[in-house]
Scaffold this active site. Sequence first.
Site, short mmCIF file in Angstrom:
data_model
loop_
_atom_site.label_atom_id
_atom_site.label_comp_id
_atom_site.label_asym_id
_atom_site.label_seq_id
_atom_site.Cartn_x
_atom_site.Cartn_y
_atom_site.Cartn_z
N ASP B 24 0.88 -1.16 0.00
CA ASP B 24 0.00 0.00 0.00
C ASP B 24 0.92 1.22 0.00
O ASP B 24 1.47 1.59 1.03
CB ASP B 24 -0.89 -0.05 1.26
CG ASP B 24 -1.70 1.22 1.46
OD1 ASP B 24 -1.67 2.11 0.59
OD2 ASP B 24 -2.38 1.32 2.51
N LYS B 84 3.32 11.28 -3.37
CA LYS B 84 2.30 10.62 -4.19
C LYS B 84 1.38 11.63 -4.87
O LYS B 84 0.85 11.38 -5.95
CB LYS B 84 1.48 9.69 -3.31
CG LYS B 84 0.50 8.79 -4.04
CD LYS B 84 -0.16 7.87 -3.05
CE LYS B 84 -1.23 7.00 -3.67
NZ LYS B 84 -1.85 6.14 -2.66
N GLU B 183 -7.13 0.86 -4.83
CA GLU B 183 -7.21 0.82 -3.36
C GLU B 183 -8.58 0.39 -2.84
O GLU B 183 -8.66 -0.50 -1.99
CB GLU B 183 -6.81 2.18 -2.78
CG GLU B 183 -5.30 2.42 -2.89
CD GLU B 183 -4.90 3.88 -2.78
OE1 GLU B 183 -5.77 4.72 -2.48
OE2 GLU B 183 -3.71 4.19 -2.99
N ASP B 205 -12.48 6.39 2.81
CA ASP B 205 -11.05 6.30 3.15
C ASP B 205 -10.57 7.64 3.70
O ASP B 205 -10.31 8.58 2.95
CB ASP B 205 -10.28 5.91 1.88
CG ASP B 205 -8.78 5.72 2.13
OD1 ASP B 205 -8.31 6.07 3.24
OD2 ASP B 205 -8.09 5.24 1.22
#
Lengths: 171, 612
Positions: B24, B84, B183, B205
């Site tokens: 992850d 990211k 994800e 999330d």
Amino acid sequence: MDILKKNFFELFNIGISVDVNKLELDEKVKILQGQFHPDKYANGSDFEKRLALQISSHVNDGHKVLGDIILRIEYILKINNFNMDESKTINDIDFLQEQIEYSELAESLGENLDKEIIDVHLLKAKSLLKTTIENIKSSFESNDYEAMWQDLSKLRFYIKNINELIKMRNS
Amino acid sequence: MSLLQISDPAKSNDDLKKFVVGIDLGTTNSLIASYDSQLIIYDDNDSELIPSVVTIHNNGDLSVGETAVINSDNNKSTCLTSIKRIMGLSYTDIQNLNLKDDLPLIKSDNDLPCISINNKKYSAIDISSKILLHLRELAETKENKSLDGAVITVPAYFNDIQRQATKNAAKLAGINVLRLLNEPTAAALAYGLESNETGSFIIYDFGGGTFDVSVLTLEKGIFKVLSTDGNTHLGGDDIDYAIVDWLLDNYAFLKKYKPIEIKKYARLLKESLVDKKSISIDIDGNSISLFDNDFLKIITPILDKTFDIVKNALDASNLSKKDIKNIILVGGSTRIHYIKNILEKKFSCNVLNDIDPDKVVAHGAAIQASVLSGNNKENILLLDVLPLSLGVETYGGLSEKVILRNTPIPIKLRKTFTTFKDGQSKLLINIIQGERELVSDCNSLGEFILKDIPSMVAGGPRIDVDFQIDADGILSVSATETTTGNSSMIEVKPSYGLSESDISRMIEDSNNSAETDMRLRRVNESIVEGKRVIYALEQALDSDGRDLLSPDEYNRISDELGALKLSLNDDDSELIEEKINCVEKVSEFYVERRMNRSIKSLIAGKGIDDIL
């Protein structure tokens, strides 16, 4: 490779037909992807990975084409080498009249949404669609691809109308 | 070679089992895990959540993860966080996003953003690869094995360039990517939702710095992402700051403390309050308390923002509340129990949070890795869809869609192009990804130049361009001029990001520092790979070799197999790899025959097991 040369009906082992059993098609796609999806070859050689990617793509493409009535009829015409010349004009006066009437209707409904009128026309379009599909089926049985091609334009037209009317009804 | 995976090396032979992990790769933290009957998470100094942080010291040294956080000193180093957020973006994209990040970004060739430190340039791919390398080393050290492959998770909304960038970062870190996994799909997999036939799910999330929501639907084993939404600057940090403000209003003595210290106390209060009515802590003789009703007041504005985003995502998916079967909670901030309560009330459905929300994505990725490697016998097949439509630019700056979003992948589509001038020898195709009509509102994936078009009148040449999307959602393009059959006519100009040759050069550079133990490791790896190939092929030959092959063909394969067996006695990885290649090459037609045969039996309603 043999699999990739098969037409989509052969690929899924179903007879060439205007009607397709969706559940059967979905099930066959699932079986084939279960065997040939690239994930099944994550440890494979490059050659195996390449074949799996090609077969899996072919299966998904076949699913898309055979799962959609318009694409399916076009495909039947294609595998029978019928020349689908888009530039050919349709000389069916009644159908042209229908198209003009519908565009007038859509315009008036655009100004004033009347659910009852929509429902009446929706019912009419659905019944015309059904008749057209029946006509295409019988043309297919007598190998009259020219008639199938002519009716395909009608089919597209009714499907488009039905979708538009449903959208208007829900708005 | 898998040879249709009839025989599974892992089933009977433990040394041939592959060492595979799920990664992850998060904005704030990353995790690396393996799943072999149970979940193992590899830690960094006892922390399973590994900060996605790289610190570049003035002397050029790097620290990654926990040590990067501890060793960052503003005077002697630069600390890079949240890399990211800029993966796969152009310099212009980043400026338009108005990221308040303090990354020292400069514009490099091809609008590529680079971080410049002491005259050395680092791309987002470089930095991500350092994080991935660190994760890989943690897992390899712990298992004392070299890694065979990894499943890496990416946000569902990542486009082709962002996915390719993630894959390239993994390549640079020496990681063999088995699959990129969305994800939210990974989270659903961790909860075993793929065993349901149909249903719609919301993945909520809420992480340290970002909030993402996805609406997924499962239809006959295919996960489709119906919509995604989010805020890249909304997370647990915002809750901490809100508590800081409240503390300063209510406990004046705190004003003499440094902001970073007050934030530490705020966080402590937040984390300790999880299942209590109130919490008190002592700071240098002063007591401070936080009651749950005050806490709720503090966080309500932040939670409401997340619920608004959930509503937007649901609207975009064309579903209504009653269609939602489950909501899955992901990310550390969802430990705040109010979130579960409020979502349950709003949606009257089951909100799942049994799996540690920090680990659920890595958990799902590890399961998928073990399935792909053949270690896990469960017959899970995750079918994905194209996240964003793919099109080509047409006259007037409009996007003409070639493959629509949510089309099951892999898929190949062909489009035919022609020239519009007499004697035209080149054609430029701009490939774009996105849903909007105007090219300027979408992302350009790259420009492809079709060259050496035979001289003909306008409209004469027919150039078939094939758009192949693989199972990771990554595009490759090939073109053939059908009147001449010329197929080597394509030239790719990536609009930004790195080209294939850049990547190979970077990998070579990093390999130059290889040492002897690297060589030894490679020998061991090639011996294991050789054994796998021998095992799979012998099983296959035993079962149907005599049926599908002529005696002559059978002997040719046996001969190569014998040569491969012999080569395993030498410590020469190049020789072994060469022999593996020979075996694979000589059995290609055999593999093809087996596939053809299996398709016949499958479609006739019989499984492969029935005919063997």
